[in-house]
Enzyme design. Structure first.
Site, PDB file in Angstrom:
ATOM      1  CB  SER A 233      -1.362   0.066   1.088  1.00 17.72           C
ATOM      2  OG  SER A 233      -0.609  -0.651   2.404  1.00 17.72           O
ATOM      3  CG  HIS A 263      -0.682  -5.644   2.181  1.00 15.19           C
ATOM      4  ND1 HIS A 263      -0.602  -5.342   2.949  1.00 15.19           N
ATOM      5  CD2 HIS A 263      -0.722  -4.333   1.657  1.00 15.19           C
ATOM      6  CE1 HIS A 263       0.210  -3.854   3.688  1.00 15.19           C
ATOM      7  NE2 HIS A 263      -0.083  -2.983   2.200  1.00 15.19           N
ATOM      8  NE  ARG A 318       2.342  -4.002  12.600  1.00 16.26           N
ATOM      9  CZ  ARG A 318       2.495  -3.932  11.368  1.00 16.26           C
ATOM     10  NH1 ARG A 318       1.615  -3.123  10.699  1.00 16.26           N
ATOM     11  NH2 ARG A 318       3.201  -4.612  11.065  1.00 16.26           N
ATOM     12  CG  ASP A 364      -3.633  -8.068   8.965  1.00 25.29           C
ATOM     13  OD1 ASP A 364      -3.470  -7.315   9.652  1.00 25.29           O
ATOM     14  OD2 ASP A 364      -3.012  -8.307   8.555  1.00 25.29           O
TER      15      ASP A 364
END
Ligand code: HAX
Length: 424
Positions: A233, A263, A318, A364
């Site tokens: 991105s 992604h 994260r 994710d």
């Protein structure tokens, strides 16, 4: 919002000078060699572009302007955007000024609602978001100033203007996409006095008496904001922007890349995989059951979503931060228990499988469990949440690109025949 503008105006001449000096004195210094494997392998590891907003050392994970992202978990999206753009965290007054500035720019042109309402009812929320952003291109102050003959030293100024307009509007648009696409009721307008994250949470309309969902949104928006320059991105936005396409064209293009399952779409795939697991084993499976389930996925020629990374070689900080939030606020949530179980078992399976260079979870792997807990269960919306945040990274990178005069990107491609001739 004089502060961000002023801070940039002070720093840009220094950045320009630093780059000019570096290129003048060391322009021939080699920083990368490229092998045939890399040329066919998605340019993995080729150092061929510059991004100053953030970096991803493989052994630690994301640093935003040098600060480990794990140290930013109590910050706001406003702090993060300011930090990305300038390299400094704002003081309380500048943060408030940025919130107010964004609130003052949040009005979305009414034709955007009409465009969204005219789209097929089963459109993917990401297609809706990208279309909404693209159809606002006519608002671009950069495009107008360029057409009027602006000096290239000033490119960053209307780019910053467009960036603030776009960033201010994206949560309002994104929230309406949620309400429209999933039949949640009327559009909810932004509220004066709320911060960026609070307003987004408010406009989604998820019940949140304790304010914990807004807290979760704040963390979500900070953690997803940027991940250096080479991911699909960011790189797409940079590439499109390098042709001096304005931020509306460029961010919309970048988000089309985020919508891919390798992604940003992995977050929707990931929770789906976990819920399939839950359904199949009616709760948390045994180690053996989960191991078999993971092998079935791999033997079916599929990837295990939420695991692996092109750059990282450790558990994504994260993921660690999301997991810590979940364990603090809802340790007994059954989906959280599954996330933990998968974290225990899947890295071992991936190591044994022997293909993935990084068997550890990426961003994710855990975020969906948080959203699921607060009742946001429409998976296909998850990448839109990611997009609201990632816009900050793409826009800040673009402001800096324009400030330092990044040229049009144009790497040289070669043919297979040329490569064969090289190795003869
Ligand atoms: N499950 C199964 N196989 C995997 C895997 C996983 N989670 N991760 C990597 N592999 C495989 C690759 O498909 C590749 O196989 P082939 O040689 O057959 O092509 C091999 O291992 C080597 O890949 P790699 O070098 O380790 O990883 P890449 O840089 O090629 O790909 C990906 C990185 C993130 C795309 C990859 O790890 C993947 O597909 N993961 C699952 C999807 C996912 O979680 N994506 C989100 C990433 C984070 C992100 O960008 N979020 O937006």
């Amino acid at each position: 919002m004089a502060k961000l503008q002023n801070s940039l105006a002070k720093k840009i001449p220094v950045w320009r000078d630093d780059i000019r000096t570096l290129v003048k004195n060391h322009g021939d210094h080699k920083i990368s060699d490229v092998s045939i494997t890399q040329a066919y392998g998605g340019m993995r590891g080729v150092k061929g572009m510059v991004c100053d907003t953030s970096e991803v050392p493989p052994d630690t994970g994301l640093l935003i302007r040098g600060i480990p992202v794990g140290n930013l978990t109590n910050k706001t999206p406003e702090d993060t955007f300011y930090l990305l753009c300038t390299g400094e965290l704002p003081n309380a007054r500048d943060r408030r000024a940025l919130t107010e500035e964004l609130n003052s720019r949040a009005k979305v042109p009414s034709y955007v609602w009409k465009v969204l309402e005219a789209m097929p009812k089963n459109s993917h929320p990401m297609a809706m978001l990208d279309t909404a952003i693209l159809c606002m291109q006519r608002e671009s102050k950069f495009a107008k100033a360029y057409a009027a003959g602006m000096n290239k030293m000033d490119y960053w100024k209307p780019t910053l203007e467009d960036s603030l307009d776009l960033l201010a509007r994206i949560p309002t648009i994104a929230a309406y996409i949620y309400r429209l696409r999933f039949k949640k009721g009327k559009r909810i307008n932004p509220k004066k006095g709320l911060t960026f994250a609070e307003n987004y949470a408010h406009m989604l309309g998820i019940e949140d008496k304790s304010g914990e969902f807004a807290e979760c949104m704040k963390l979500y928006l900070v953690l997803h904001s940027d991940h250096e320059g080479g991911n699909v991105s960011a790189h797409t936005c940079h590439l499109v922007g390098s042709a001096l396409s304005d931020p509306y064209y460029s961010v919309s293009a970048g988000l089309n890349g985020l919508a891919g399952p390798l992604h940003g779409l992995a977050n929707q795939e990931c929770l789906n995989w976990i819920l399939q697991l839950k359904k199949k084993f009616r709760g948390v499976p045994t180690d053996e059951q989960l191991t078999q389930f993971a092998w079935d996925t791999l033997n079916g020629g599929k990837v295990i979503p939420g695991y692996g990374h092109a750059v990282l070689r450790v558990s994504d900080p994260r993921f660690v931060a999301f997991r810590a939030f979940g364990m603090k606020h809802f340790p007994d949530d059954p989906v959280m228990a599954l996330v933990n179980k998968v974290y225990e078992i899947v890295p071992g399976v991936l190591k044994e499988h022997g293909k993935a260079k990084n068997p550890w979870p990426n961003v994710d792997a855990g975020s969906g469990a948080l959203l699921h807990h607060y009742g946001l269960r429409e998976f296909s919306y998850y990448t839109v949440l990611f997009s609201v945040s990632r816009s900050m990274g793409m826009l800040s990178q673009m402001i800096i690109d324009r400030a330092v005069g990044s040229p049009i990107e144009r790497p040289k491609s070669v043919t297979t025949k040329w490569l064969q001739d090289q190795v003869k």
